[in-house]
Design a protein around this motif. Sequence first.
Motif, PDB file in Angstrom:
ATOM      1  N   PHE A 314      61.783  20.554   0.309  1.00 34.39           N
ATOM      2  CA  PHE A 314      61.372  21.248   0.845  1.00 34.39           C
ATOM      3  C   PHE A 314      60.277  22.134   0.182  1.00 34.39           C
ATOM      4  O   PHE A 314      60.185  23.373   0.203  1.00 34.39           O
ATOM      5  CB  PHE A 314      62.704  22.132   1.746  1.00 34.39           C
ATOM      6  N   TYR A 315      60.970  21.890  -1.125  1.00 31.34           N
ATOM      7  CA  TYR A 315      59.741  22.413  -2.152  1.00 31.34           C
ATOM      8  C   TYR A 315      58.335  22.631  -2.256  1.00 31.34           C
ATOM      9  O   TYR A 315      57.673  23.471  -2.353  1.00 31.34           O
ATOM     10  CB  TYR A 315      59.625  22.808  -4.048  1.00 31.34           C
ATOM     11  N   LEU A 316      57.882  21.058  -1.383  1.00 33.51           N
ATOM     12  CA  LEU A 316      56.533  21.040  -1.838  1.00 33.51           C
ATOM     13  C   LEU A 316      56.129  21.504   0.055  1.00 33.51           C
ATOM     14  O   LEU A 316      55.344  22.569   0.182  1.00 33.51           O
ATOM     15  CB  LEU A 316      56.470  19.207  -1.751  1.00 33.51           C
ATOM     16  N   MET A 317      57.387  21.355   0.697  1.00 31.94           N
ATOM     17  CA  MET A 317      56.767  21.768   2.474  1.00 31.94           C
ATOM     18  C   MET A 317      56.933  23.284   1.764  1.00 31.94           C
ATOM     19  O   MET A 317      55.661  23.906   2.916  1.00 31.94           O
ATOM     20  CB  MET A 317      57.761  22.106   3.390  1.00 31.94           C
ATOM     21  N   SER A 318      57.453  24.181   1.289  1.00 31.90           N
ATOM     22  CA  SER A 318      56.973  26.087   0.765  1.00 31.90           C
ATOM     23  C   SER A 318      55.601  26.143   0.559  1.00 31.90           C
ATOM     24  O   SER A 318      55.126  26.915  -0.064  1.00 31.90           O
ATOM     25  CB  SER A 318      57.986  26.222   0.019  1.00 31.90           C
ATOM     26  N   ARG A 319      55.032  24.877   0.023  1.00 33.29           N
ATOM     27  CA  ARG A 319      53.715  25.122  -0.802  1.00 33.29           C
ATOM     28  C   ARG A 319      52.651  24.830   0.691  1.00 33.29           C
ATOM     29  O   ARG A 319      51.538  24.598  -0.048  1.00 33.29           O
ATOM     30  CB  ARG A 319      53.494  24.084  -1.686  1.00 33.29           C
ATOM     31  N   GLY A 320      52.991  24.757   2.069  1.00 35.17           N
ATOM     32  CA  GLY A 320      51.977  24.286   2.732  1.00 35.17           C
ATOM     33  C   GLY A 320      51.429  22.643   3.355  1.00 35.17           C
ATOM     34  O   GLY A 320      50.967  21.926   3.713  1.00 35.17           O
ATOM     35  N   LEU A 321      52.552  22.057   2.566  1.00 32.57           N
ATOM     36  CA  LEU A 321      52.359  19.840   2.503  1.00 32.57           C
ATOM     37  C   LEU A 321      53.301  20.592   3.970  1.00 32.57           C
ATOM     38  O   LEU A 321      54.478  21.191   4.303  1.00 32.57           O
ATOM     39  CB  LEU A 321      52.400  19.792   2.111  1.00 32.57           C
ATOM     40  N   SER A 322      52.781  19.289   5.466  1.00 30.26           N
ATOM     41  CA  SER A 322      54.003  18.791   6.409  1.00 30.26           C
ATOM     42  C   SER A 322      54.951  18.413   5.442  1.00 30.26           C
ATOM     43  O   SER A 322      54.574  17.876   4.567  1.00 30.26           O
ATOM     44  CB  SER A 322      52.842  18.446   7.583  1.00 30.26           C
ATOM     45  N   GLU A 323      55.677  18.278   6.821  1.00 31.56           N
ATOM     46  CA  GLU A 323      56.907  16.841   6.121  1.00 31.56           C
ATOM     47  C   GLU A 323      56.763  15.653   5.661  1.00 31.56           C
ATOM     48  O   GLU A 323      57.118  15.221   4.763  1.00 31.56           O
ATOM     49  CB  GLU A 323      58.285  17.213   6.999  1.00 31.56           C
ATOM     50  N   GLU A 325      53.602  14.406   4.671  1.00 28.97           N
ATOM     51  CA  GLU A 325      52.711  14.730   3.335  1.00 28.97           C
ATOM     52  C   GLU A 325      53.964  14.435   2.157  1.00 28.97           C
ATOM     53  O   GLU A 325      53.322  13.971   2.060  1.00 28.97           O
ATOM     54  CB  GLU A 325      51.654  15.785   3.598  1.00 28.97           C
ATOM     55  N   MET A 329      53.909  11.945  -0.976  1.00 29.58           N
ATOM     56  CA  MET A 329      54.032  13.194  -2.259  1.00 29.58           C
ATOM     57  C   MET A 329      55.370  11.832  -2.845  1.00 29.58           C
ATOM     58  O   MET A 329      55.187  11.965  -4.149  1.00 29.58           O
ATOM     59  CB  MET A 329      53.574  14.528  -2.486  1.00 29.58           C
ATOM     60  N   ILE A 330      56.564  12.684  -2.781  1.00 32.28           N
ATOM     61  CA  ILE A 330      57.628  12.563  -2.986  1.00 32.28           C
ATOM     62  C   ILE A 330      57.220  10.780  -3.808  1.00 32.28           C
ATOM     63  O   ILE A 330      58.031  10.107  -4.378  1.00 32.28           O
ATOM     64  CB  ILE A 330      59.082  12.701  -2.554  1.00 32.28           C
TER      65      ILE A 330
ATOM     66  N   THR B  74      58.982  25.724   7.799  1.00 36.22           N
ATOM     67  CA  THR B  74      58.500  26.355   6.238  1.00 36.22           C
ATOM     68  C   THR B  74      56.974  25.918   6.312  1.00 36.22           C
ATOM     69  O   THR B  74      56.523  27.120   5.751  1.00 36.22           O
ATOM     70  CB  THR B  74      59.249  25.301   5.121  1.00 36.22           C
ATOM     71  N   SER B  75      56.551  24.417   6.516  1.00 35.38           N
ATOM     72  CA  SER B  75      54.747  24.420   5.718  1.00 35.38           C
ATOM     73  C   SER B  75      54.122  25.489   6.396  1.00 35.38           C
ATOM     74  O   SER B  75      52.893  26.042   6.812  1.00 35.38           O
ATOM     75  CB  SER B  75      54.464  23.113   6.059  1.00 35.38           C
ATOM     76  N   ALA B  78      53.941  28.761   5.216  1.00 34.98           N
ATOM     77  CA  ALA B  78      53.395  28.817   3.754  1.00 34.98           C
ATOM     78  C   ALA B  78      51.385  28.578   4.238  1.00 34.98           C
ATOM     79  O   ALA B  78      50.867  29.580   3.590  1.00 34.98           O
ATOM     80  CB  ALA B  78      53.396  26.804   3.240  1.00 34.98           C
ATOM     81  N   PHE B 108      43.568  24.916   0.208  1.00 31.44           N
ATOM     82  CA  PHE B 108      43.780  26.540   0.275  1.00 31.44           C
ATOM     83  C   PHE B 108      42.626  27.703  -0.161  1.00 31.44           C
ATOM     84  O   PHE B 108      42.719  28.996   0.030  1.00 31.44           O
ATOM     85  CB  PHE B 108      45.219  27.051  -0.104  1.00 31.44           C
ATOM     86  N   GLN B 151      47.397  28.031  -4.016  1.00 34.19           N
ATOM     87  CA  GLN B 151      47.831  28.325  -3.078  1.00 34.19           C
ATOM     88  C   GLN B 151      47.383  30.137  -2.217  1.00 34.19           C
ATOM     89  O   GLN B 151      47.142  29.344  -1.157  1.00 34.19           O
ATOM     90  CB  GLN B 151      49.132  28.504  -2.801  1.00 34.19           C
TER      91      GLN B 151
END
Lengths: 362, 250
Positions: A314-323, A325, A329-330, B74-75, B78, B108, B151
């Motif tokens: 969720f940290y990365l998703m809150s940066r605008g990456l899809s689940e 993606e 990345m992880i 969430t995404s 963002a 972004f 971002q």
Amino acid sequence: MALDKNLLQDTQKVGYTGDSDVKLAVVNDHVEEFSSAEKGITILPMFMAVKEFPWLKEKMWSLISPDKDEYTRLAAQENTLSGYFIHVAKGVKSTKPIQTCLFINMEKFVQTVHNVVVLEEDAEIYLFTGCATAHYVKTASHIGITEIFLAPRAKLNYTMIHEWAEVVEVRPRTAISIEEGAQFISNYISLKAVKHLQSMPTAYLRGKGASTSFNSLIYAPEGAYYDTGARIVFEAPLTHGEVISRSVTHGGTVIARGDLVAQAEEVKGHVECDSLLLSDGGLIQAIPVLETKVANVSLTHEAAVGKIAQEELFYLMSRGLSEAEAKSMIVKGFLDVDTFRLPEHLRPRVEQVLKLLENGGI
Amino acid sequence: MNILEIRNLSVSVEEKMVLKNISLTIPEGETHVLFGPNGSGKSSLMLTLMGFPQYKVVSGEILFKGKDITHLPTSERAKMGIGIAFQSPPAIKGLKLGGLVQELAGRFFPDFSLKEESEKLIMENYLHRDVNHGFSGGERKRSEILQISAQNPDLVLLDEPESGVDIENMKTIGEAIRSILHRGAKEKRTKSAFIITHTGYILDYLAADWGYVLVDGQIQCENNPYELLKLIEEKGFQLCEVCELAKHKE
């Protein structure tokens, strides 16, 4: 003698590019090409080496017992002289990687090789071994006996990349003798499906200050079965060793082992097994074994087995990456080559290999 | 235009109500501040705005740029332009900070200069390190702001940017946030911020327009943030019990 272009396409995937000064390629049961253009470094097909270095016969089977299991018995019985011998003279240091390759391009072939590597005092080399099957081979077996001898203060950095077909059984049997102040670093990468791979190299730390580090990256897709790890026997005082493994399973099975056996005072050992389970249906077992009869030693282990941490996702998703993606990345980060103590000049090659493997599957 | 509108929002976590009937509006270009004691629900509100799944919206709605985002993943939020700097972000082994920041900038904010922005935040020597791995408190905060910078969101959520940070770092972080918020501003700022602060130190570097005090999951009062901070410094959060500004006095 040179590798056929078609062959080279497959061997490149495991890092064998054939452009090294010191190289040797085994295809099925014969040496297809070899060259040794560096002073003080000898690389020879085993059947030639035993004639040139009569003492080699004594080294063979001195670290691994022929009676160890059915595979060693089979190899001993065949008395195979397929495989390679590497000798590095006293004080010779080279940062240019030596390339070797064990390749199978015949369907249902059972490859049995016996390799011996000897580094004399203060010698230092980087050895890069790729093991693979041709893209059209589905079923095969590989039994590889490898015995490595490091004289005092010798250093060997040994990187091995496997890319076997889905129905290949792989049984490497490896042992390393490490004398005073010598160092053995092993980096193992296998990111493709394999039917059944079982490998547990044993390092014997035989002189003061000897050290070893086993690092592995394993990816197990559905149907793959890996039983891998390393065993370190601390025979001399003031030695240290570590076994670090990172594995990811997407439906496959990974058994990650790390055995530390302390037999001398003031030794230090550490096992670290980190595993990620990407989907249900896979299995991960982390099995660290710490054994000592000596009081004054430090043996430790850490093991973490689980799925991707939601917090990281969720940290990365809150940066605008899809689940998807974020997950990718992880996982890529988890399998990062920085885990390995690779010298700078080898890093691009390993990264290239990882990219090729990645495009093929992950 | 309002960048954010929260209407009668109630939220539960594992069956426990953590936010009760929250309503507030942040007009475009403004910076609003959320005060409140530990455990009052400040972080819960931020994570609800970000759409973290453990925060279940029981009733009410959240509008971002006029669109209902109450149930968006969430995404998506963002991507629409909400960015958050976490209070205690996780470390991600093997993922390089520089790589992540460049990936975000590529998506972004193509005009982003990694060199310039990382120097501004004194993070140029951390780009090859794993995200937040082994970072000190101040380093984590700077890493968060660097990611936010790449971002380039229209609404920046900051969860206690000053916690665990010394004065030197505070200045660096405060100035970096201010420069992000002023990007593209002509006569008026277009970027907005919603900031949780415990100490109010961040307000030395950012001009805030409005403040709220959250106690027990409810907004007790709202007013000029500097006035609120002064009152809180004098009397602590018990002030709500005696303050005539309090909305929910019984």
